[in-house]
Structures are given as C-alpha cells and as structure tokens.
Design a protein around this motif. Structure first.
Motif, PDB file in Angstrom:
ATOM      1  N   PRO A 157      -0.485   7.654 -10.414  1.00  0.00           N
ATOM      2  CA  PRO A 157      -1.029   8.056  -9.107  1.00  0.00           C
ATOM      3  C   PRO A 157      -0.894   9.536  -8.808  1.00  0.00           C
ATOM      4  O   PRO A 157      -1.337  10.007  -7.773  1.00  0.00           O
ATOM      5  N   GLY A 158      -0.264  10.317  -9.704  1.00  0.00           N
ATOM      6  CA  GLY A 158       0.056  11.702  -9.405  1.00  0.00           C
ATOM      7  C   GLY A 158       1.435  11.797  -8.771  1.00  0.00           C
ATOM      8  O   GLY A 158       2.167  10.818  -8.671  1.00  0.00           O
ATOM      9  N   LYS A 159       1.787  12.975  -8.314  1.00  0.00           N
ATOM     10  CA  LYS A 159       3.114  13.202  -7.746  1.00  0.00           C
ATOM     11  C   LYS A 159       3.180  12.639  -6.329  1.00  0.00           C
ATOM     12  O   LYS A 159       2.561  13.157  -5.410  1.00  0.00           O
ATOM     13  N   SER A 201      -7.807   6.251 -10.951  1.00  0.00           N
ATOM     14  CA  SER A 201      -8.763   5.645 -11.869  1.00  0.00           C
ATOM     15  C   SER A 201      -8.350   5.829 -13.315  1.00  0.00           C
ATOM     16  O   SER A 201      -8.802   5.106 -14.190  1.00  0.00           O
ATOM     17  N   GLY A 202      -7.445   6.801 -13.552  1.00  0.00           N
ATOM     18  CA  GLY A 202      -6.990   7.020 -14.914  1.00  0.00           C
ATOM     19  C   GLY A 202      -5.807   6.173 -15.287  1.00  0.00           C
ATOM     20  O   GLY A 202      -5.255   6.300 -16.372  1.00  0.00           O
ATOM     21  N   ALA A 203      -5.358   5.278 -14.404  1.00  0.00           N
ATOM     22  CA  ALA A 203      -4.180   4.471 -14.698  1.00  0.00           C
ATOM     23  C   ALA A 203      -4.464   3.489 -15.814  1.00  0.00           C
ATOM     24  O   ALA A 203      -5.559   2.982 -15.977  1.00  0.00           O
ATOM     25  N   ASN A 249       0.802  -1.211   0.000  1.00  0.00           N
ATOM     26  CA  ASN A 249       0.000   0.000   0.000  1.00  0.00           C
ATOM     27  C   ASN A 249       0.836   1.263   0.000  1.00  0.00           C
ATOM     28  O   ASN A 249       0.305   2.358   0.053  1.00  0.00           O
ATOM     29  N   ILE A 250       2.164   1.163   0.013  1.00  0.00           N
ATOM     30  CA  ILE A 250       2.999   2.351   0.037  1.00  0.00           C
ATOM     31  C   ILE A 250       2.772   3.149  -1.235  1.00  0.00           C
ATOM     32  O   ILE A 250       2.710   2.613  -2.321  1.00  0.00           O
ATOM     33  N   GLY A 251       2.713   4.468  -1.071  1.00  0.00           N
ATOM     34  CA  GLY A 251       2.626   5.330  -2.236  1.00  0.00           C
ATOM     35  C   GLY A 251       1.225   5.502  -2.786  1.00  0.00           C
ATOM     36  O   GLY A 251       1.021   6.174  -3.781  1.00  0.00           O
ATOM     37  N   GLY A 252       0.232   4.912  -2.161  1.00  0.00           N
ATOM     38  CA  GLY A 252      -1.132   5.060  -2.631  1.00  0.00           C
ATOM     39  C   GLY A 252      -1.450   4.106  -3.761  1.00  0.00           C
ATOM     40  O   GLY A 252      -0.609   3.422  -4.296  1.00  0.00           O
TER      41      GLY A 252
END
Length: 652
Positions: free
Chosen positions: A87-89, A13-15, A6-9
């Motif tokens: 996931p974004g930055k 949904s856009g992945a 679960n590290i880093g989120g």
C-alpha cells in the motif's frame, strides 16, 4: 469507531495477493508481518516461513514503503499461503491493521521480519488459543544464542496491572483470535510508539476480567542487533507515550495504587531526555509537518463530539505528528454533565499532565475540543489559560452551544471567554452559531460535521415503493431534552388515524431508562406498535435507516449544535422532521428535505407533519432525494478532511 477492515487503506493495484480473504480453515493460523526496508532480514524471514508454515497456515505481509519494494522469492511465487500487500508508506499500526484484515484464518500470530519462530510455535499457539479463545496469548522470546528449552510448562495467567511496572512481552510472541482485534478497534495509528502496549491494554479494557496468557517456553528467537527493526526512537518520545498509554486505561483496569510509583521512572527519563534533546531532530521534520497536541474527548462513551474528535485526530495524524491527551471524565452517557469528586480529581490530574506534557515536548499547535457550557466550561477554561500562559496557539473546536448564554448571565464567564479566545481560532459548525463567538476577537472557521458515506439507498431508485406498516425512527441517546417524549406522544396521536404505524427507538439509556420508556409507550398506546433496540452498532443503525420511512428528531436540548444522527439520516436518503435547534434549520431545508418544527415540544404539530408525509409518498421520496444530495454536497467526509487540513495549513 471506524470500521477496522478499512484501516490503513486498501492494497494498491500492484499488490501481490495470492491468499484468500475468506473465513479460512479453522485449524490454520496466519503469520502477520509488516516490513519497511530491513532488506538484510528478508532472506532469513522467508526461510523461516518455509520451516514453520503448515498446509493450512498462511502469512500476510505488508510492505510499508520499502525501497526497493519487497518481492517474493521465486519459491513462494505460486504459494497460495502467502499474501503480500504493497500500500506504500502508511505507518506500522495501519500496516498491522491492513494485514490482519486480510488474514484468511481466525487465528493470528504476530512476527516481526527480524525475528524467527521456532517449529513448535504455531502448533503451541493453536492449542493455547483453543483453550483460551478470549485472551491474548504470549510465549517466551529467546536471545540469538540461547538454546531452546524443551521442558513442558503450564501457561501462566498475568493480570493487566503487570504492565504498569513495564511491558514484559515481546510483540513478535503474540497470538490472538481475529475477533479480539476487531472488537478492540485495532492498533492505534495516532501513536508514535507503544502501539503494542496500547493494543494489549485496550483489549483488556473491553473486558476487565480478561488476562494475558504467558507460555514459558522459548518459541520465538528475537533479533537484538543494532539493526533491529523499529529501534530508532527517541527516549523522550517513548517514555512520554508510555505514560500517556497507561493513563488511557488506568480508570478501567484499576491497577493497584502502588503501581503508580513506576510512572516516576518514565517521568524522570523523559525529563532527562528533554534536557539532553538534540535539536537537530527538528531540522529533519518533513516540510509542512507540525507537532499538534490534541486535547480531546474520545469514546467511550460514544456521542457526537467524541466521534468527531476521533475522526479529526485520525485526519491530523495523516499529515502531522500528533500527541494525544485524551480527556476521559464520563464512563457512560448518563454520567455526562454530572459533577462528582472523582471528576474534580481527574480534572486536576489532567491539568498537571497537560502542563508537564507541553513543557517536556512543546507542540507547534494545540487542537482543543472545548466544552462551551456547564462545569466543563470552567475546567476547560483552566486548561486553555495554561496553554495561553505558555504562548501556545490553539484551535478550539466547538461541538455544542452555550458560550453566548453563559456570558450573557455571568460577567466572569464573559471575561474569561475573551481571555481564552482572543487571537485564537474557533471552529463552529455553521453560520447559525456565529453568535456563540461574537465579540470574542477570535478567528472563526466554519466546518460542518460529517458521517461516513453510505451506498446509494435503494429507496432513491424506487420512489414509489412504500413499506407497510409505516415506520418512524427516533435514534438518539435517551436524554429527555432530545425529544423522545415528544416523538412518542406524536406517534400515539398518529396511531389513531394509522393503526399499523410502527415506531422504532434506538439509543443508549441516559436520564430515561427502559422502565421509563416502557411507561411512556404504554401511556401513548404504542406497546404493540414499537420496538426499543437499545444502543446500536453501525450495522444495526444502517438497517434501521434503510427500513424506516421517516426520521423524527424534535430535540430541545439547550446545547444542540449539529447532531450526527440527522446527517446519518440524510446520508441514507431518509426524509426528516426535526426542531430548529442549533444549525438544524440550515441543515434540513424546510419543505425540501424535510420539515422544521416551529415548536419542538408540540406533539400535535409533529403528528400533523408525520401524517402529511405518510399520505404523500411522492413528496416523501422527493424530500429523501434532496436530503441525500444535501449530505453529498455539504457533509461528505472528504469535505470535512479538506477543510480541517486547510485550516492547519493556514496557521503559522
């Protein structure tokens, strides 16, 4: 330690997720790449993947906030071997952890977006990892104009002490089994740099007999231009972090004493960088972000305070720049609180390190996990007085009790406490601990502990369901004052009326060992009605809570404040019988979510309450539900994170 998957989120949904997350083909290897901008390298990177990926190989790519976002080339749009996560930055360490967690094969090979693997690399890594499954494996990295050498060579074994002279490895040349990453705890998202060096040393610290495997063949072509990824880093930050990372693992890896001379290079270069530091970097700091120095105890060994410190550091690192000075004095639970010459030496060393660190890179705030009792109080008071002398604002986090008792019997301790805490902020765990800081003229923040959220326990939906035999759980490190002796004696008394009773005991050995525990169980007549599980991991612990009917914790520990194990029982929907130590009288509502003992040493009282609960399943189920509701309302991780962030936001 947090669960690595679960590290880093999670991927947004856009992945684009074209790959599988299963166990994968054991013959395949997964290329791991994190990308933040660097658009000039994208075309060459994807062309390189076309050349090197076999039918069983994969690539997992995390776009760490590129603008514009990374898009797969058309040629890869339907390729099941490629997975892109957006996931974004989230930072490079979190991005690496996220990518590895999605790898569909057990074999991992790191590759930066601006580097290229030669066609022979992946087959060579598969072969080496088959021969050295428990080691980190590296190959040589070529310069941009260096011709590859086809000469066959034997792999070299390089000891961990080599890294104290400098890091000879290129991160893009790394390959390893995914299990090593999981066991080591992944990459550290709290570091500004040197996350690869930290990861290497942490893997080896898990097993001091491990070494690096270095294959002297150029299988990676390294980009060295001015636009190299991750090259924009101040010398001061790099050298300070490199020193800190080496300090983390020196005690476990025990490099030769002479290797400490290489630290002088980092000290000198960090000092030079400090005096020539461009203050414009302060102006570019994001609004609201602070530089926080975290002076904390971290696992190992794992205990409640260390677990909460680790959680707090991760929370602060999400919004602020965190410099970490981990205080490591004990290698085992049994050695906590014990004095030794080695500990005194380490205390002096940390005092010097603290002074040097705050002078070279002055933080805005200090987060200090302060020891409130014993010899550690005097040691931490020295560190606090250093910080006060340098006029640094401090937030003290008090995980235990002892300040009041100490100042009540020592005028010197009282005077030092007033000097240390005056006009600073102290975090306490509940209103019951207000007396600890009364009269110290400090700001008080009440922030309770927390534990990870569990799925809603099935037993809450089936309140009439009972298990046979009736199972009692005691879970804590085997410290006598934590009440394991009382729990065993009480269970022995209950067995006279309930022959099928079963007592589960879990926890690391401390001042009570396996032999002592077996003797105590024999005296209580519980050898056939008990199981000692030893120190347990997260999954084993969860299973114990799910299978028990009742949790008992008759602690009489003098410094008990808010033990995490009680919160874990509540999170799992387990009714509790515990003492009134610290904040437990407020955490466990007597006769609502459990029972509070009037005397933690009275085994007869505990036995009576156990039988009372066993005889009334409906009341027990009602208490279990109340315990779970109390956890959700007061000890949820989101509550802790929000309160800690608000506290730092309020500090000037």
């Amino acid at each position: 330690m947090m669960h690595i998957e679960n590290i880093g989120g999670m991927a947004s949904s856009g992945a684009i997720c074209n790959g599988s997350n299963g166990n994968g083909n054991g013959n395949g290897i997964t290329i791991i790449t994190t990308i933040r901008n660097g658009q000039a390298h994208w075309a060459n990177y994807f062309a390189n993947l076309t050349d090197i990926l076999g039918p069983d190989d994969h690539a997992v790519i995390v776009d760490d906030g590129s603008v514009p976002a990374l898009m797969l080339p058309t040629s890869f749009s339907a390729d099941h071997r490629i997975t892109v996560l957006n996931p974004g930055k989230i930072g490079r360490a979190a991005a690496l952890n996220l990518a590895i967690s999605h790898a569909p094969t057990p074999l991992i090979a790191i590759q930066d977006v601006d580097d290229q693997s030669l066609p022979a690399r992946l087959p060579a890594m598969r072969d080496l990892l088959a021969r050295y499954p428990e080691n980190l494996v590296f190959c040589d990295a070529l310069g941009p104009n260096t011709a590859p050498d086809d000469q066959l060579r034997k792999p070299r074994i390089i000891p961990a002490s080599r890294l104290y002279r400098g890091n000879p490895f290129h991160h893009s040349a790394l390959a390893f089994h995914k299990d090593l990453w999981r066991e080591a705890g992944g990459y550290d998202g709290g570091l500004e740099c040197c996350i690869d060096l930290d990861f290497y040393l942490r893997v080896l610290a898990q097993s001091p007999h491990q070494s690096f495997i270095f294959y002297e063949a150029g299988l990676i072509r390294r980009h060295t231009g001015h636009d190299r990824q991750y090259s924009r880093l101040s010398p001061k930050t790099y050298h300070q972090t490199a020193l800190m990372v080496r300090n983390r693992y020196r005690a476990k890896l025990k490099p030769p004493v002479w290797s400490r001379a290489y630290d002088m290079r980092h000290w000198f270069r960090a000092a030079c960088a400090y005096w020539h530091h461009d203050m414009a970097c302060t102006a570019t700091r994001p609004i609201g972000q602070k530089h926080i120095l975290a002076l904390v105890h971290l696992p190992p060994p794992l205990h409640g305070a260390a677990a909460m410190n680790e959680r707090a550091v991760h929370i602060m690192a999400k919004r602020h720049r965190v410099s970490l000075l981990p205080l490591r004095f004990s290698s085992s639970i049994a050695s906590i609180g014990q004095s030794s010459l080695l500990k005194y030496g380490r205390a002096a060393f940390y005092a010097f390190t603290l002074l040097r660190q705050v002078i070279m890179d002055r933080p805005d705030q200090v987060y200090f996990s302060f020891a409130p009792s014993g010899p550690a109080f005097w040691r931490d008071s020295l560190y606090a007085l250093i910080l006060r002398a340098l006029r640094l604002p401090v937030i003290f986090h008090l995980h235990g009790r002892g300040l009041k008792a100490l100042r009540d019997r020592s005028w010197l301790a009282k005077r030092i406490q007033k000097r240390v805490f005056k006009n600073q902020t102290a975090i306490i765990l509940g209103k019951a601990l207000n007396a600890e800081v009364a009269g110290l003229d400090c700001n008080v923040a009440i922030i309770g502990n927390c534990v990870d959220v569990q799925e809603k326990p099935a037993k809450l939906d089936n309140p009439d369901q009972t298990t046979r035999p009736f199972r009692i759980l005691y879970l804590s490190n085997l410290i006598r004052s934590k009440g394991v002796d009382t729990a065993i004696t009480a269970a022995g008394l209950v067995k006279q009326s309930l022959p099928e009773l079963h007592l589960d005991i879990a926890g690391a050995e401390a001042d009570i060992g396996k032999v002592d525990l077996k003797t105590m169980l024999a005296q209580a007549g519980l050898l056939q009605n008990s199981t000692y599980h030893g120190a347990v991991g997260a999954n084993e612990k969860a299973a114990l809570f799910e299978n028990c009917d009742l949790f008992v914790f008759p602690s009489r520990y003098a410094n008990e404040a808010q033990p995490l194990v009680v919160l874990e029982a509540m999170a799992h929907g387990v009714p509790i019988i515990c003492s009134n130590a610290g904040t437990l009288g407020d955490v466990v509502k007597d006769q609502k979510s459990g029972y509070i003992l009037r005397d933690a040493t009275d085994a007869n009282e505990l036995a009576t309450l156990i039988l009372k609960m066993q005889e009334n399943p409906a009341a027990r189920a009602k208490m279990a539900k109340a315990a779970h509701e109390t956890f959700t309302a007061a000890f949820h991780p989101e509550i802790f994170e929000r309160a800690l962030n608000e506290l730092f936001d309020q500090q000037s």
